[in-house]
Design a protein around this motif. Sequence first.
Motif, mmCIF file in Angstrom:
data_model
loop_
_atom_site.group_PDB
_atom_site.id
_atom_site.type_symbol
_atom_site.label_atom_id
_atom_site.label_comp_id
_atom_site.label_asym_id
_atom_site.label_seq_id
_atom_site.Cartn_x
_atom_site.Cartn_y
_atom_site.Cartn_z
ATOM 1 N N UNK A 113 6.422 -7.016 -0.136
ATOM 2 C CA UNK A 113 6.020 -8.025 0.861
ATOM 3 C C UNK A 113 6.374 -7.551 2.268
ATOM 4 N N UNK A 114 7.569 -6.995 2.384
ATOM 5 C CA UNK A 114 7.996 -6.499 3.689
ATOM 6 C C UNK A 114 7.077 -5.369 4.162
ATOM 7 N N UNK A 115 6.710 -4.495 3.228
ATOM 8 C CA UNK A 115 5.792 -3.411 3.574
ATOM 9 C C UNK A 115 4.420 -3.956 3.963
ATOM 10 N N UNK A 116 4.005 -5.033 3.330
ATOM 11 C CA UNK A 116 2.723 -5.641 3.692
ATOM 12 C C UNK A 116 2.754 -6.142 5.132
ATOM 13 N N UNK A 154 1.217 -4.981 10.869
ATOM 14 C CA UNK A 154 1.563 -4.586 12.234
ATOM 15 C C UNK A 154 0.936 -3.236 12.590
ATOM 16 N N UNK A 155 0.922 -2.331 11.613
ATOM 17 C CA UNK A 155 0.307 -1.022 11.847
ATOM 18 C C UNK A 155 -1.203 -1.155 12.054
ATOM 19 N N UNK A 156 -1.812 -2.044 11.270
ATOM 20 C CA UNK A 156 -3.257 -2.266 11.429
ATOM 21 C C UNK A 156 -3.576 -2.776 12.829
ATOM 22 N N UNK A 157 -2.663 -3.552 13.345
ATOM 23 C CA UNK A 157 -2.865 -4.055 14.700
ATOM 24 C C UNK A 157 -2.864 -2.897 15.705
ATOM 25 N N UNK A 214 -4.468 -0.237 15.215
ATOM 26 C CA UNK A 214 -5.764 0.420 15.015
ATOM 27 C C UNK A 214 -5.627 1.789 14.345
ATOM 28 N N UNK A 215 -4.976 1.809 13.194
ATOM 29 C CA UNK A 215 -4.851 3.041 12.407
ATOM 30 C C UNK A 215 -6.224 3.381 11.825
ATOM 31 N N UNK A 216 -6.665 4.628 11.915
ATOM 32 C CA UNK A 216 -7.975 4.989 11.389
ATOM 33 C C UNK A 216 -8.029 4.937 9.845
ATOM 34 N N UNK A 217 -6.916 4.970 9.168
ATOM 35 C CA UNK A 217 -6.874 4.916 7.704
ATOM 36 C C UNK A 217 -6.444 3.552 7.190
ATOM 37 N N UNK A 219 -5.234 2.391 3.312
ATOM 38 C CA UNK A 219 -3.855 1.923 3.137
ATOM 39 C C UNK A 219 -3.863 0.508 2.577
ATOM 40 N N UNK A 220 -4.735 -0.328 3.100
ATOM 41 C CA UNK A 220 -4.817 -1.713 2.626
ATOM 42 C C UNK A 220 -5.226 -1.759 1.151
ATOM 43 N N UNK A 221 -6.160 -0.909 0.781
ATOM 44 C CA UNK A 221 -6.612 -0.875 -0.614
ATOM 45 C C UNK A 221 -5.471 -0.440 -1.544
ATOM 46 N N UNK A 222 -4.724 0.591 -1.147
ATOM 47 C CA UNK A 222 -3.604 1.067 -1.963
ATOM 48 C C UNK A 222 -2.519 -0.005 -2.050
#
Length: 169
Positions: free
Chosen positions: A74-77, A82-85, A87-90, A94-97
Amino acid sequence: MQSPMQTTEQQHHILRTRNHSFRNSPMKEEREEEETSRSALSEFRAKEEQIERKKMEVREKVFAQLGKVEEETKRLAEIREELEAMADPRRKEVAAVRKKIDAVNRELKPLGQSCLKKEKEYKEALEAFNEKNKEKAQLINKLMELVSESERLRMKKLEELSKTIDSLC
């Protein structure tokens, strides 16, 4: 838990007791053998209980770790969001994994519970099996005694009949 030294001392005591029992009465020898058997059985049961307690402790630690893994997931989620915010190109990969990890974690919990249930059923079945085997061994011993007694009585009767026939001739 007994040290190897204690076990060795007990074995020497048993051997000394057996050596003395050759000079003692059969009843005393039987009692000593019965005490030795009971002692060994209680020692075996104590060790089995200790092993079972240790297994339960390990099992509890595993489940505690599973709980921690879920919390960390949950913490990693949250960190992922925050990382998605940023704008990570991957981020889609990452979300799928992460979703797959979450799904696997959800599947692990019921599997662990199923494992515990089946272990308990196995233990109960094994105990029942061992009891029946013990009962079978006792019945076989009884059968052997009865067969021996029957053979002895038949031989005695045959000898009597043979003497009777010999006396008639």
